[in-house]
Design a protein around this motif. Structure first.
Motif, PDB file in Angstrom:
ATOM      1  N   UNK A 444       0.839  -1.215   0.000  1.00 55.00           N
ATOM      2  CA  UNK A 444       0.000   0.000   0.000  1.00 55.00           C
ATOM      3  C   UNK A 444       0.864   1.252   0.000  1.00 55.00           C
ATOM      4  N   UNK A 445       1.963   1.196   0.728  1.00 54.71           N
ATOM      5  CA  UNK A 445       2.886   2.326   0.736  1.00 54.71           C
ATOM      6  C   UNK A 445       3.493   2.566  -0.633  1.00 54.71           C
ATOM      7  N   UNK A 446       3.830   1.464  -1.321  1.00 55.56           N
ATOM      8  CA  UNK A 446       4.395   1.587  -2.665  1.00 55.56           C
ATOM      9  C   UNK A 446       3.385   2.249  -3.623  1.00 55.56           C
ATOM     10  N   UNK A 447       2.127   1.808  -3.502  1.00 50.85           N
ATOM     11  CA  UNK A 447       1.093   2.406  -4.371  1.00 50.85           C
ATOM     12  C   UNK A 447       0.888   3.880  -4.048  1.00 50.85           C
ATOM     13  N   UNK A 448       0.869   4.181  -2.781  1.00 52.39           N
ATOM     14  CA  UNK A 448       0.701   5.569  -2.371  1.00 52.39           C
ATOM     15  C   UNK A 448       1.882   6.418  -2.834  1.00 52.39           C
ATOM     16  N   UNK A 449       3.083   5.860  -2.754  1.00 53.29           N
ATOM     17  CA  UNK A 449       4.264   6.567  -3.221  1.00 53.29           C
ATOM     18  C   UNK A 449       4.190   6.833  -4.732  1.00 53.29           C
ATOM     19  N   UNK A 450       3.725   5.814  -5.468  1.00 54.76           N
ATOM     20  CA  UNK A 450       3.582   5.984  -6.912  1.00 54.76           C
ATOM     21  C   UNK A 450       2.590   7.100  -7.238  1.00 54.76           C
ATOM     22  N   UNK A 451       1.500   7.124  -6.492  1.00 53.24           N
ATOM     23  CA  UNK A 451       0.482   8.152  -6.730  1.00 53.24           C
ATOM     24  C   UNK A 451       1.021   9.541  -6.389  1.00 53.24           C
ATOM     25  N   UNK A 452       1.744   9.641  -5.266  1.00 52.12           N
ATOM     26  CA  UNK A 452       2.300  10.937  -4.872  1.00 52.12           C
ATOM     27  C   UNK A 452       3.327  11.418  -5.896  1.00 52.12           C
ATOM     28  N   UNK A 453       4.140  10.515  -6.409  1.00 46.23           N
ATOM     29  CA  UNK A 453       5.123  10.881  -7.423  1.00 46.23           C
ATOM     30  C   UNK A 453       4.435  11.383  -8.701  1.00 46.23           C
ATOM     31  N   UNK A 454       3.335  10.723  -9.063  1.00 48.62           N
ATOM     32  CA  UNK A 454       2.579  11.182 -10.237  1.00 48.62           C
ATOM     33  C   UNK A 454       2.014  12.586 -10.005  1.00 48.62           C
ATOM     34  N   UNK A 455       1.477  12.810  -8.801  1.00 52.12           N
ATOM     35  CA  UNK A 455       0.924  14.133  -8.490  1.00 52.12           C
ATOM     36  C   UNK A 455       2.013  15.196  -8.547  1.00 52.12           C
ATOM     37  N   UNK A 456       3.169  14.892  -7.972  1.00 52.17           N
ATOM     38  CA  UNK A 456       4.283  15.836  -8.000  1.00 52.17           C
ATOM     39  C   UNK A 456       4.739  16.112  -9.427  1.00 52.17           C
ATOM     40  N   UNK A 457       4.783  15.057 -10.241  1.00 56.13           N
ATOM     41  CA  UNK A 457       5.205  15.217 -11.633  1.00 56.13           C
ATOM     42  C   UNK A 457       4.237  16.116 -12.395  1.00 56.13           C
ATOM     43  N   UNK A 458       2.926  15.856 -12.214  1.00 58.59           N
ATOM     44  CA  UNK A 458       1.915  16.678 -12.876  1.00 58.59           C
ATOM     45  C   UNK A 458       1.981  18.125 -12.421  1.00 58.59           C
ATOM     46  N   UNK A 459       2.173  18.333 -11.118  1.00 57.11           N
ATOM     47  CA  UNK A 459       2.244  19.689 -10.583  1.00 57.11           C
ATOM     48  C   UNK A 459       3.428  20.445 -11.153  1.00 57.11           C
ATOM     49  N   UNK A 460       4.550  19.757 -11.267  1.00 58.34           N
ATOM     50  CA  UNK A 460       5.744  20.384 -11.824  1.00 58.34           C
ATOM     51  C   UNK A 460       5.539  20.773 -13.293  1.00 58.34           C
ATOM     52  N   UNK A 461       4.906  19.863 -14.052  1.00 53.05           N
ATOM     53  CA  UNK A 461       4.683  20.132 -15.481  1.00 53.05           C
ATOM     54  C   UNK A 461       3.714  21.294 -15.660  1.00 53.05           C
ATOM     55  N   UNK A 462       2.573  21.262 -14.944  1.00 51.70           N
ATOM     56  CA  UNK A 462       1.553  22.306 -15.090  1.00 51.70           C
ATOM     57  C   UNK A 462       2.046  23.641 -14.592  1.00 51.70           C
ATOM     58  N   UNK A 463       2.942  23.633 -13.624  1.00 51.46           N
ATOM     59  CA  UNK A 463       3.499  24.887 -13.125  1.00 51.46           C
ATOM     60  C   UNK A 463       4.624  25.400 -14.007  1.00 51.46           C
ATOM     61  N   UNK A 464       4.980  24.644 -15.042  1.00 55.48           N
ATOM     62  CA  UNK A 464       6.034  25.061 -15.960  1.00 55.48           C
ATOM     63  C   UNK A 464       7.427  24.923 -15.375  1.00 55.48           C
ATOM     64  N   UNK A 465       7.575  24.112 -14.351  1.00 54.20           N
ATOM     65  CA  UNK A 465       8.873  23.955 -13.689  1.00 54.20           C
ATOM     66  C   UNK A 465       9.594  22.691 -14.112  1.00 54.20           C
ATOM     67  N   UNK A 466       8.931  21.866 -14.934  1.00 55.79           N
ATOM     68  CA  UNK A 466       9.554  20.615 -15.349  1.00 55.79           C
ATOM     69  C   UNK A 466      10.382  20.840 -16.614  1.00 55.79           C
TER      70      UNK A 466
END
Length: 631
Positions: A444-466
């Motif tokens: 469950x921790x691994x899945x949650x980590x994967x989801x958090x990483x996806x959220x961080x990745x999306x946030x970085x891209x949408x904020x133009x920081x990626x």
């Protein structure tokens, strides 16, 4: 008192002689003053009349001492002329029954509730046998007139022969001048959009040409009897009450009084069919207002007040709506309006209707344009405010997600790390249930980590920081490593046949892009395909090069996607609707992130799907330039 039936006659005379007989009636009753009334065909001018009355001329005298009737008809039904030398069949009688019968027929031409109808009804009771003295006076005048008329006949014939050619030539010249004037008015109407200029020019030209004392344009309005409000002519209906006023005028000289903004509403009642007849194209030619408005005391008083002796009225109508009237006034003398003059004024009224209509259309278009421009401005402001608010909300959301995700990473790292340590090196013997619990915590921790990483990745891209980390790598090794890692085990566990179809040659195996994100794109697409493919199905990854683009295609034999949901497939947190949502886990971030990663590479992604048969996801990634190649 004695009647003189022997003076009754029916014979053919000229129109000029017929009018002179009418003048004899006026000479006889003039000493009687208000005790006598004289009516002519002029009283019919203001109403539409039957065809058999349109060519008929008459003079009827009614008083307690002397009454008479003179009726004239052209010799042929086709003749309708006012030429003084034309022949007319005249009938003269002093018989009371004949006079009363004529008055009753004349009365019935008017509405039975009108003032004119009631007045003529009163006159029907007056005719009796004529006073002998008055009858004798008329006889003497008539004999004198007939004798004079005969002596003048020869001289008149000789004079007519001399001037006939000159008369025809003058008529032709005037006709040509009239046509030229009308063409000038039409040209002015077509080349100008300024209504005031068009109207002023047309009125001045017509006034000069016809030698008029006053020429005006009268505009109608509707009155709301309940509120007293005024409306434009577009709302005129048969049952409405109307008012109007003069909006344009031209005067012959300074001695002619102005009637600008004058109104006749107090004298013209809506119950008369005045408005409807004008709307249907009726024109009014009044040679003598005294004779025409015998029964309209209010209107006659008004016309005398503004010095009107004769007038002609033509309607200004467009789209079957009565906008107003073109009115010509003769102020000092009476005037017989010729057919050519009536045609000219009617044609000018038609051209004014066109000019007014096009002016109102332009005003309407301009108003609509201004309204539309204002609406566009207002809408632009609203959209700008909404965009600013959305960008602000989106920025705050991304910042919030980034902060929360980052704050979750630290405790989550401990959860995953410690559960993994306990599974490998426990400080005591673990029961099967304890080991199962630890494994669940770790997964469950691994899945949650994967989801958090996806959220961080999306946030970085949408904020133009990626930013992309461009490197060169082998496409073959990349796709093989992607399949040989966890995906192979996951496919085996779900009993799904995972296949790789490489359509590459060794010369095109090297590719430049962000290796980590290409790997993530493939991982997301393959994971999604395996998840939605039932047991016994297959998932195939194909890779080839197409015009400097690396093409990755993932085809599955899964459940497919309904066509109405394809447009929402790449939205964040979107999952398939029931019943699939209950059957398949997931956050809905994988495909949304995949599309963002593809777009970062200036690539594109396409999907084709059939419910129950499967889906095909195709990704095109252009070859990326490295830093050295840019230099």
């Amino acid at each position: 008192m004695l009647s003189s039936p022997d003076l009754s006659f029916c014979q053919t005379i000229t129109i000029s002689a017929f009018r002179q007989l009418g003048e004899l009636f006026e000479q006889i009753i003039s000493p009687l003053g208000n005790a006598a009334v004289i009516l002519t065909e002029a009283v019919l001018t203001r109403i539409p009349i039957p065809g058999d009355w349109q060519m008929q001329q008459f003079t009827v005298v009614v008083s307690s001492g002397f009454s008479g009737l003179l009726v004239g008809l052209p010799q042929t039904a086709a003749t309708n002329t006012t030429d003084a030398d034309s022949s007319i069949s005249a009938f003269l009688t002093f018989e009371p029954k004949e006079i009363i019968g004529f008055l009753e027929t004349l009365r019935d031409l008017f509405e039975n509730d009108s003032h004119t109808y009631q007045r003529i009804e009163q006159y029907c009771r007056i005719p009796t046998l004529n006073d002998a003295t008055l009858q004798s006076q008329f006889t003497a005048l008539l004999l004198k007139h007939l004798t004079t008329q005969q002596n003048q006949a020869d001289v008149s014939d000789f004079t007519n022969q001399i001037f006939s050619c000159e008369h025809v030539e003058n008529a032709l010249q005037k006709q040509i001048a009239q046509e030229k004037l009308l063409n000038e008015v039409i040209t002015q109407t077509r080349k100008s959009l300024d209504l005031s200029v068009i109207v002023a020019t047309a009125l001045n030209q017509v006034k000069e040409f016809l030698d008029l004392d006053r020429l005006v344009v009268y505009k109608f309005e509707e009155v709301n009897l309940n509120s007293g409000e005024h409306y434009s002519h577009h709302h005129l209906q048969k049952s409405s009450s109307y008012s109007g006023y003069v909006v344009y005028e031209v005067l012959a000289n300074d001695t002619i009084s102005s009637v600008l903004n004058y109104s006749e509403e107090r004298c013209l009642m809506p119950s008369t069919k005045c408005w409807e007849k004008y709307r249907q194209g009726f024109t009014l030619a009044v040679s003598d207002v005294e004779k025409t408005y015998t029964f309209e005391e209010c209107l006659l008083k008004y016309l005398k007040q503004i010095s009107v002796k004769a007038k002609f009225v033509a309607p200004i109508v467009f789209e079957e709506k009565l906008w107003g009237l073109l009115i010509a006034h003769q102020c000092h003398t009476t005037r017989d309006w010729t057919q050519n003059e009536q045609v000219l004024l009617t044609s000018v009224a038609e051209q004014l209707a066109i000019a007014i209509h096009q002016s109102e259309l332009m005003q309407s278009l301009e108003s609509d344009k201004l309204n539309l421009e204002q609406r566009v401005k207002d809408r632009t402001i609203e959209l700008h405010d909404a965009l600013v608010a959305a960008e602000s909300a989106n920025r705050l959301r991304n910042e919030f997600l980034a902060i929360i995700s980052h704050e979750l990473l630290t405790p989550l790292t401990y959860v995953i790390g410690m559960s993994s340590t306990l599974l490998r090196w426990s400080f005591g013997e673990l029961t099967e249930r304890q080991r199962s619990y630890l494994q669940t915590i770790h997964d469950s921790g691994e899945k949650l980590l994967e989801m958090i990483n996806d959220i961080l990745e999306l946030s970085q891209i949408e904020a133009g920081k990626a930013a992309l980390n461009i490197t060169e790598f082998s496409l073959t090794e990349t796709v093989r490593n992607t399949i040989n890692n966890d995906l192979a085990k996951k496919a085996t566990k779900q009993q799904v046949n995972l296949k790789l179809d490489l359509l590459l040659d060794s010369q095109k195996d090297k590719f430049t892009a962000d290796f980590r994100r290409i790997y993530q794109i493939l991982l997301n697409l393959l994971t999604n395909a395996i998840k939605f493919t039932p047991e016994g199905g297959s998932v195939t990854l194909r890779v080839w090069i197409e015009e400097e683009n690396a093409v990755f295609q993932v085809e599955d034999t899964g459940i497919g996607i309904p066509e109405e949901q394809l447009s929402m497939l790449f939205e964040k947190f979107h999952q398939l609707d029931n019943p699939y949502r209950r059957s398949y886990e997931g956050t809905g971030l994988g495909l949304a992130l995949t599309k963002q990663l593809v777009q970062m590479h200036r690539g594109r992604i396409d999907v084709k799907s059939t419910v129950g048969k499967g889906s095909i996801f195709t990704v095109w990634i252009p070859q990326q330039l490295t830093v050295s190649s840019k230099q």
